[in-house]
Design a protein around this motif. Structure first.
Motif, mmCIF file in Angstrom:
data_model
loop_
_atom_site.group_PDB
_atom_site.id
_atom_site.type_symbol
_atom_site.label_atom_id
_atom_site.label_comp_id
_atom_site.label_asym_id
_atom_site.label_seq_id
_atom_site.Cartn_x
_atom_site.Cartn_y
_atom_site.Cartn_z
ATOM 1 N N ARG A 36 0.100 -0.953 -12.741
ATOM 2 C CA ARG A 36 -1.155 -1.634 -13.552
ATOM 3 C C ARG A 36 -0.589 -2.968 -14.139
ATOM 4 N N GLY A 37 0.589 -2.847 -14.755
ATOM 5 C CA GLY A 37 1.319 -4.035 -15.471
ATOM 6 C C GLY A 37 1.471 -5.025 -14.779
ATOM 7 N N ALA A 38 1.591 -4.758 -13.178
ATOM 8 C CA ALA A 38 1.876 -5.912 -12.217
ATOM 9 C C ALA A 38 0.837 -6.290 -11.648
ATOM 10 N N GLY A 39 -0.343 -5.743 -11.989
ATOM 11 C CA GLY A 39 -1.848 -6.185 -11.576
ATOM 12 C C GLY A 39 -2.308 -5.246 -10.359
ATOM 13 N N GLY A 40 -1.679 -4.115 -10.110
ATOM 14 C CA GLY A 40 -1.902 -3.387 -9.278
ATOM 15 C C GLY A 40 -2.924 -2.183 -9.733
ATOM 16 N N GLU A 41 -3.117 -1.004 -8.558
ATOM 17 C CA GLU A 41 -4.020 -0.267 -9.233
ATOM 18 C C GLU A 41 -3.785 1.355 -8.457
ATOM 19 N N VAL A 42 -3.899 2.270 -9.083
ATOM 20 C CA VAL A 42 -3.872 3.541 -8.364
ATOM 21 C C VAL A 42 -5.367 4.180 -8.185
ATOM 22 N N LEU A 43 -5.903 4.573 -7.301
ATOM 23 C CA LEU A 43 -7.266 5.007 -7.002
ATOM 24 C C LEU A 43 -7.544 6.665 -6.391
ATOM 25 N N LEU A 81 -7.445 6.229 -10.945
ATOM 26 C CA LEU A 81 -6.870 7.696 -11.459
ATOM 27 C C LEU A 81 -6.904 7.738 -12.957
ATOM 28 N N LEU A 82 -7.251 9.267 -13.420
ATOM 29 C CA LEU A 82 -7.317 9.439 -14.883
ATOM 30 C C LEU A 82 -6.068 10.643 -15.191
ATOM 31 N N TYR A 83 -5.874 10.435 -16.426
ATOM 32 C CA TYR A 83 -4.833 11.641 -16.853
ATOM 33 C C TYR A 83 -5.087 12.283 -18.330
ATOM 34 N N GLY A 84 -4.672 13.491 -18.276
ATOM 35 C CA GLY A 84 -5.037 14.492 -19.351
ATOM 36 C C GLY A 84 -6.027 15.432 -18.774
ATOM 37 N N LYS A 85 -5.777 15.556 -17.275
ATOM 38 C CA LYS A 85 -6.586 16.578 -16.725
ATOM 39 C C LYS A 85 -6.223 17.868 -17.023
ATOM 40 N N PRO A 86 -7.076 18.930 -17.065
ATOM 41 C CA PRO A 86 -6.719 20.319 -17.397
ATOM 42 C C PRO A 86 -5.706 20.400 -16.243
ATOM 43 N N LEU A 104 0.676 -1.272 -0.061
ATOM 44 C CA LEU A 104 -0.179 -0.073 -0.201
ATOM 45 C C LEU A 104 0.821 1.208 -0.211
ATOM 46 N N TYR A 105 0.556 2.193 -1.023
ATOM 47 C CA TYR A 105 1.367 3.370 -0.925
ATOM 48 C C TYR A 105 0.048 4.515 -0.710
ATOM 49 N N PRO A 106 -0.220 5.391 0.142
ATOM 50 C CA PRO A 106 -1.048 6.769 0.250
ATOM 51 C C PRO A 106 -0.489 7.696 -0.142
ATOM 52 N N ARG A 107 -1.011 8.743 -0.786
ATOM 53 C CA ARG A 107 -0.357 9.858 -0.946
ATOM 54 C C ARG A 107 -1.362 10.763 -0.825
ATOM 55 N N LEU A 108 -1.414 11.785 0.197
ATOM 56 C CA LEU A 108 -2.340 12.783 0.540
ATOM 57 C C LEU A 108 -1.807 14.068 0.473
ATOM 58 N N GLY A 109 -1.241 14.348 -0.692
ATOM 59 C CA GLY A 109 -0.588 15.574 -1.112
ATOM 60 C C GLY A 109 -0.546 15.963 -2.542
ATOM 61 N N ARG A 110 -0.093 17.030 -2.865
ATOM 62 C CA ARG A 110 0.096 17.520 -4.069
ATOM 63 C C ARG A 110 1.007 16.748 -5.155
ATOM 64 N N THR A 111 0.437 16.004 -6.216
ATOM 65 C CA THR A 111 1.295 15.648 -7.261
ATOM 66 C C THR A 111 0.706 15.915 -8.459
ATOM 67 N N MET A 112 1.482 15.857 -9.425
ATOM 68 C CA MET A 112 1.314 16.162 -10.907
ATOM 69 C C MET A 112 1.306 14.652 -11.742
ATOM 70 N N ALA A 124 -2.202 3.926 -3.963
ATOM 71 C CA ALA A 124 -1.649 2.895 -5.035
ATOM 72 C C ALA A 124 -1.511 1.591 -4.092
ATOM 73 N N ARG A 125 -2.237 0.528 -4.680
ATOM 74 C CA ARG A 125 -2.194 -0.872 -3.761
ATOM 75 C C ARG A 125 -2.248 -2.206 -4.559
ATOM 76 N N ALA A 126 -1.906 -3.120 -3.826
ATOM 77 C CA ALA A 126 -2.354 -4.364 -4.614
ATOM 78 C C ALA A 126 -3.855 -4.586 -4.267
ATOM 79 N N PRO A 127 -4.533 -4.987 -5.383
ATOM 80 C CA PRO A 127 -5.915 -5.199 -5.043
ATOM 81 C C PRO A 127 -6.683 -5.789 -3.941
ATOM 82 N N ALA A 128 -5.875 -6.646 -3.485
ATOM 83 C CA ALA A 128 -6.490 -7.630 -2.199
ATOM 84 C C ALA A 128 -6.280 -6.770 -1.040
#
Length: 268
Positions: free
Chosen positions: A231-238, A246-251, A211-219, A260-264
């Motif tokens: 994602r290629g390793a079966g994980g996800e960023v939510l 998480l979606l990309y191409g935002k203004p 598990l990797y939580p990020r409660l701060g500004r990132t780009m 970011a986590r292992a889905p389990a």
């Protein structure tokens, strides 16, 4: 997009940029300037950006390029684009702590499909293959990587059976705060470690963290390559609030807080 060509190109460019960064890192003292947002930038950031940008524009002239160090690119908008952070973790670089990375990713329809994360000071090279699977390439006998001929690759997979009563958590080294610690305290944690830059995504991708939580500004350029790798390793960023991907191409290319986590891993 020709993914075989893309991966070959971004792998090579990340290695070339990493070598240029290490020339500065291992050299005498270097100047540190402040950008308009007060974040630091060095000659290593600028040299790596120039090298990567020239290489990507030559190889993919029709693909939009977004890069942290070129402010004009932050006003661009496209459904598919390349996005670059030539030196993620500049604070770690300035303090010579080694936790910095080169990040290059390709995004399509909001999804980071392919990417490379290279940590030159640590000798760790991660990327997605043309089919989207994530690998870590093993260094050669001399501890380095051949520019054009990939070495042995280890397929990556998140921990698919984490013990939710004893989780491995990783958090930011330079940006950890009380809110992050409060969130981590919701979980039963076996070990919590700190790491810089996009290496945190890589640690979840390899199963070294759950598990990797990020409660701060990132780009988006901070996260796209690591997100593609995870994602290629079966994980996800939510998204922290909605738990949507998480979606990309935002203004403006800013990110919400995320996990970011292992889905389990059972989110709290």
């Amino acid at each position: 997009m020709d993914f075989d060509r893309l991966i070959s190109t971004i792998r090579q460019l990340s290695l070339e940029a990493g070598a240029r960064i290490m020339e500065v890192y291992d050299g005498p003292d270097f100047a540190v300037k402040a950008k308009s947002d007060a974040s630091p930038v060095t000659e290593a950031d600028e040299a790596a950006d120039a090298l990567i940008s020239a290489g990507l524009r030559a190889a993919f002239p029709d693909v939009t390029l977004i890069t942290e160090e070129q402010a004009d690119s932050h006003a661009l908008s496209a459904s598919s684009f390349l996005i670059v952070d030539p030196l993620d973790g500049t604070k770690e670089f300035v303090q010579r702590r080694g936790d910095f990375t080169v990040n290059i990713a390709y995004v399509e329809a909001g999804v980071p499909l392919r990417g490379v994360v290279y940590a030159p000071a640590k000798g760790r090279l991660f990327y997605t293959l043309a089919d989207g699977q994530a690998v870590e390439e093993e260094p050669g006998e001399d501890g380095g990587f051949d520019l054009t001929l990939p070495g042995a690759q280890r397929l990556l997979s998140v921990n698919n059976a984490p013990d939710n009563a004893a989780l491995l958590v990783v958090a930011s080294k330079s940006h950890r705060d009380a809110a992050t610690d409060d969130y981590i305290s919701r979980y039963q944690v076996k070990d919590a470690k700190s790491a810089g830059s996009s290496l945190k995504f890589c640690l979840v991708a390899t199963g070294e963290a759950d598990l990797y939580p990020r409660l701060g500004r990132t780009m988006e350029w901070d996260t796209a390559a690591g997100d593609a790798l995870l994602r290629g390793a079966g994980g996800e960023v939510l998204d922290f609030e909605s738990h949507a991907a998480l979606l990309y191409g935002k203004p403006g290319f800013g990110n919400p807080f995320f996990i970011a986590r292992a889905p389990a891993v059972e989110l709290k």
